[in-house]
Motif scaffolding. Structure first.
Motif, PDB file in Angstrom:
ATOM      1  N   VAL A  71      41.879  38.750  40.260  1.00 46.82           N
ATOM      2  CA  VAL A  71      42.819  39.036  40.608  1.00 46.82           C
ATOM      3  C   VAL A  71      43.386  37.845  41.428  1.00 46.82           C
ATOM      4  O   VAL A  71      44.226  37.208  41.664  1.00 46.82           O
ATOM      5  CB  VAL A  71      43.410  39.969  40.661  1.00 46.82           C
ATOM      6  CG1 VAL A  71      45.092  40.061  40.746  1.00 46.82           C
ATOM      7  CG2 VAL A  71      43.764  41.467  39.003  1.00 46.82           C
ATOM      8  N   PRO A 115      42.340  34.664  38.907  1.00 46.51           N
ATOM      9  CA  PRO A 115      42.543  34.943  38.314  1.00 46.51           C
ATOM     10  C   PRO A 115      42.734  35.178  36.713  1.00 46.51           C
ATOM     11  O   PRO A 115      43.353  36.091  35.639  1.00 46.51           O
ATOM     12  CB  PRO A 115      44.294  34.980  38.173  1.00 46.51           C
ATOM     13  CG  PRO A 115      44.119  33.727  39.597  1.00 46.51           C
ATOM     14  CD  PRO A 115      42.790  33.848  39.964  1.00 46.51           C
ATOM     15  N   ALA A 146      47.775  40.539  43.924  1.00 48.46           N
ATOM     16  CA  ALA A 146      48.589  38.993  44.131  1.00 48.46           C
ATOM     17  C   ALA A 146      49.428  38.765  45.145  1.00 48.46           C
ATOM     18  O   ALA A 146      48.838  37.647  45.397  1.00 48.46           O
ATOM     19  CB  ALA A 146      49.305  39.329  42.624  1.00 48.46           C
ATOM     20  N   GLN A 181      46.330  38.331  48.504  1.00 48.86           N
ATOM     21  CA  GLN A 181      46.677  36.507  48.296  1.00 48.86           C
ATOM     22  C   GLN A 181      47.276  35.971  48.734  1.00 48.86           C
ATOM     23  O   GLN A 181      46.910  34.887  49.162  1.00 48.86           O
ATOM     24  CB  GLN A 181      45.588  36.989  47.074  1.00 48.86           C
ATOM     25  CG  GLN A 181      44.716  35.006  46.364  1.00 48.86           C
ATOM     26  CD  GLN A 181      43.230  34.956  47.873  1.00 48.86           C
ATOM     27  OE1 GLN A 181      43.515  35.990  48.155  1.00 48.86           O
ATOM     28  NE2 GLN A 181      43.014  33.365  47.955  1.00 48.86           N
ATOM     29  N   ASN A 196      45.863  26.730  39.229  1.00 53.89           N
ATOM     30  CA  ASN A 196      45.169  28.075  38.748  1.00 53.89           C
ATOM     31  C   ASN A 196      45.530  28.744  37.864  1.00 53.89           C
ATOM     32  O   ASN A 196      44.512  29.591  36.703  1.00 53.89           O
ATOM     33  CB  ASN A 196      46.891  29.582  39.402  1.00 53.89           C
ATOM     34  CG  ASN A 196      46.587  29.591  41.289  1.00 53.89           C
ATOM     35  OD1 ASN A 196      45.367  29.069  41.772  1.00 53.89           O
ATOM     36  ND2 ASN A 196      47.851  29.791  41.072  1.00 53.89           N
ATOM     37  N   SER A 249      47.297  28.554  34.892  1.00 53.52           N
ATOM     38  CA  SER A 249      47.880  29.850  34.804  1.00 53.52           C
ATOM     39  C   SER A 249      48.654  29.132  33.335  1.00 53.52           C
ATOM     40  O   SER A 249      49.835  28.728  34.186  1.00 53.52           O
ATOM     41  CB  SER A 249      49.014  30.173  35.949  1.00 53.52           C
ATOM     42  OG  SER A 249      49.388  31.756  35.147  1.00 53.52           O
ATOM     43  N   ASN A 298      51.690  31.621  43.507  1.00 50.04           N
ATOM     44  CA  ASN A 298      50.121  32.524  44.248  1.00 50.04           C
ATOM     45  C   ASN A 298      50.409  33.483  43.782  1.00 50.04           C
ATOM     46  O   ASN A 298      49.606  34.145  43.190  1.00 50.04           O
ATOM     47  CB  ASN A 298      49.831  31.629  44.782  1.00 50.04           C
ATOM     48  CG  ASN A 298      48.818  30.759  45.058  1.00 50.04           C
ATOM     49  OD1 ASN A 298      47.946  30.610  44.380  1.00 50.04           O
ATOM     50  ND2 ASN A 298      49.299  30.076  45.106  1.00 50.04           N
ATOM     51  N   THR A 299      51.261  34.363  43.696  1.00 48.73           N
ATOM     52  CA  THR A 299      52.189  35.684  42.883  1.00 48.73           C
ATOM     53  C   THR A 299      51.962  35.584  41.472  1.00 48.73           C
ATOM     54  O   THR A 299      50.988  36.456  41.034  1.00 48.73           O
ATOM     55  CB  THR A 299      52.784  36.259  44.332  1.00 48.73           C
ATOM     56  OG1 THR A 299      52.906  35.976  45.041  1.00 48.73           O
ATOM     57  CG2 THR A 299      53.214  38.043  43.016  1.00 48.73           C
ATOM     58  N   ARG A 354      49.052  35.246  39.836  1.00 53.54           N
ATOM     59  CA  ARG A 354      47.912  36.285  39.116  1.00 53.54           C
ATOM     60  C   ARG A 354      48.811  36.991  38.296  1.00 53.54           C
ATOM     61  O   ARG A 354      48.227  37.494  37.980  1.00 53.54           O
ATOM     62  CB  ARG A 354      48.367  36.632  40.468  1.00 53.54           C
ATOM     63  CG  ARG A 354      46.688  35.576  41.249  1.00 53.54           C
ATOM     64  CD  ARG A 354      46.541  36.175  42.846  1.00 53.54           C
ATOM     65  NE  ARG A 354      45.811  34.758  42.908  1.00 53.54           N
ATOM     66  CZ  ARG A 354      45.522  34.070  43.768  1.00 53.54           C
ATOM     67  NH1 ARG A 354      47.016  33.559  43.235  1.00 53.54           N
ATOM     68  NH2 ARG A 354      44.433  32.899  44.200  1.00 53.54           N
TER      69      ARG A 354
END
Lengths: 111, 193
Positions: free
Chosen positions: A50, A54, A83, A86, B77, B79, B161-162, B165
């Motif tokens: 994570v 991730p 999360a 980081q 990322n 994502s 970034n939160t 993830r």
């Protein structure tokens, strides 16, 4: 500047809540997930991914953590802590680099 | 989502709200929205406050610029959910799809302003490597970005970034293109609160 403080303050409030507020996982476990440090297997694998990779988290990583005795609510919290942790480190690192750049980088700084 | 409780663990009031959203929007409630309704006292309430402040609070960056930053950080990322959501939102905010596509395809050759390019480059490095140097920041400032704009961009970077993830760890289901467009319209109208 007041607006900048608002963004930062809102972020601090979130960090403080997930670390220090009430939770199903212990505050100690949440702090370890936040710091991606000191968790035992298999949680360390999930939380490490994570934080650092991730997109590579799999169904199996979560299943293994559940099989080790974590409840879903504990996992919900620990994944969030990882999360937020980081992201908080990235935020801090960026602000620190900016502070250094604005302190030393300006020719007019020598007063 | 990969935790059953994130799919089913909602009270009757929230379930009714989800049903109404589905009814009026014509689309299922995105997992990103569901997540912030799950035990909102733990994460959702304060996460929404922070994200809204970063994305819609006062800033010299436009909403389009900040949505583009969100899409770009999400791309770094890898994502997929967040790339889809914020590519659509940036496109609608700018009313310019090719601009957003060009940045995500190749930042260095994309036809955008120098300050925005330098900022995106720095956010990409920070997200990828976990650190940036004072020298990196000096380059951003030299491109004409104010220190306050750097701080504002770092807040966007922290928010996404939160979210990236969580999207990947919990396995947010991808939406149809129409679903992403509808979500983008909502985010531009109402923001993140």
């Amino acid at each position: 500047m007041a607006d900048e403080d608002k963004k930062r303050q809102a972020h601090r409030a979130l960090v403080d809540r997930v670390l220090n507020g009430e939770g199903r996982a212990s505050a100690e476990q949440r702090a370890r997930a936040f710091g991606n440090d000191g968790l035992s297997p298999p949680l360390d694998v999930l939380i490490g991914k994570v934080a650092d990779r991730p997109a590579q988290v799999t169904e199996e990583d979560l299943a293994a953590a559940k099989a080790s005795g974590c409840t879903e609510d504990e996992l919900f919290e620990l994944v969030i802590c990882a999360a937020v942790g980081q992201s908080a480190r990235l935020y801090e690192a960026g602000l620190a680099a900016l502070a250094e750049a604005t302190a030393k980088g300006r020719p007019d700084h020598a007063t | 989502m990969r935790l059953d409780t994130l799919n089913h663990g909602y009270g009757p009031g929230t379930r009714l709200l989800f049903a109404l959203i589905r009814l009026f929007s014509g689309h299922p409630v995105p997992d990103a929205a569901k997540l912030v309704f799950y035990r909102p006292d733990f994460y959702g309430a304060l996460a929404k406050e922070f994200t809204h402040e970063a994305m819609r609070g006062p800033s010299a960056w436009s909403v389009g610029d900040r949505e583009l930053m969100a899409a770009y950080v999400s791309k770094v990322n890898e994502s997929a959910f967040c790339v889809g959501a914020h590519t659509a939102t940036a496109r609608q905010a700018y009313q310019d799809g090719p601009r957003v596509a060009a940045v995500l395809a190749d930042l260095e050759s994309a036809p955008i302003e120098g300050p925005l390019r330098a900022t995106l480059r720095m956010l990409g490095k920070l997200t990828r490597e976990g650190k940036v140097s004072a020298g990196d920041m000096r380059e951003v400032l030299a491109a004409g970005v104010s220190p306050q704009q750097v701080k504002d961009a770092l807040a966007v970077c922290a928010a996404f970034n939160t979210t990236d993830r969580l999207a990947d760890a919990f396995g947010f289901e991808l939406l149809s293109p129409e679903g992403f467009e509808a979500g983008a319209k909502y985010l531009l109208k109402r923001g993140y609160r």
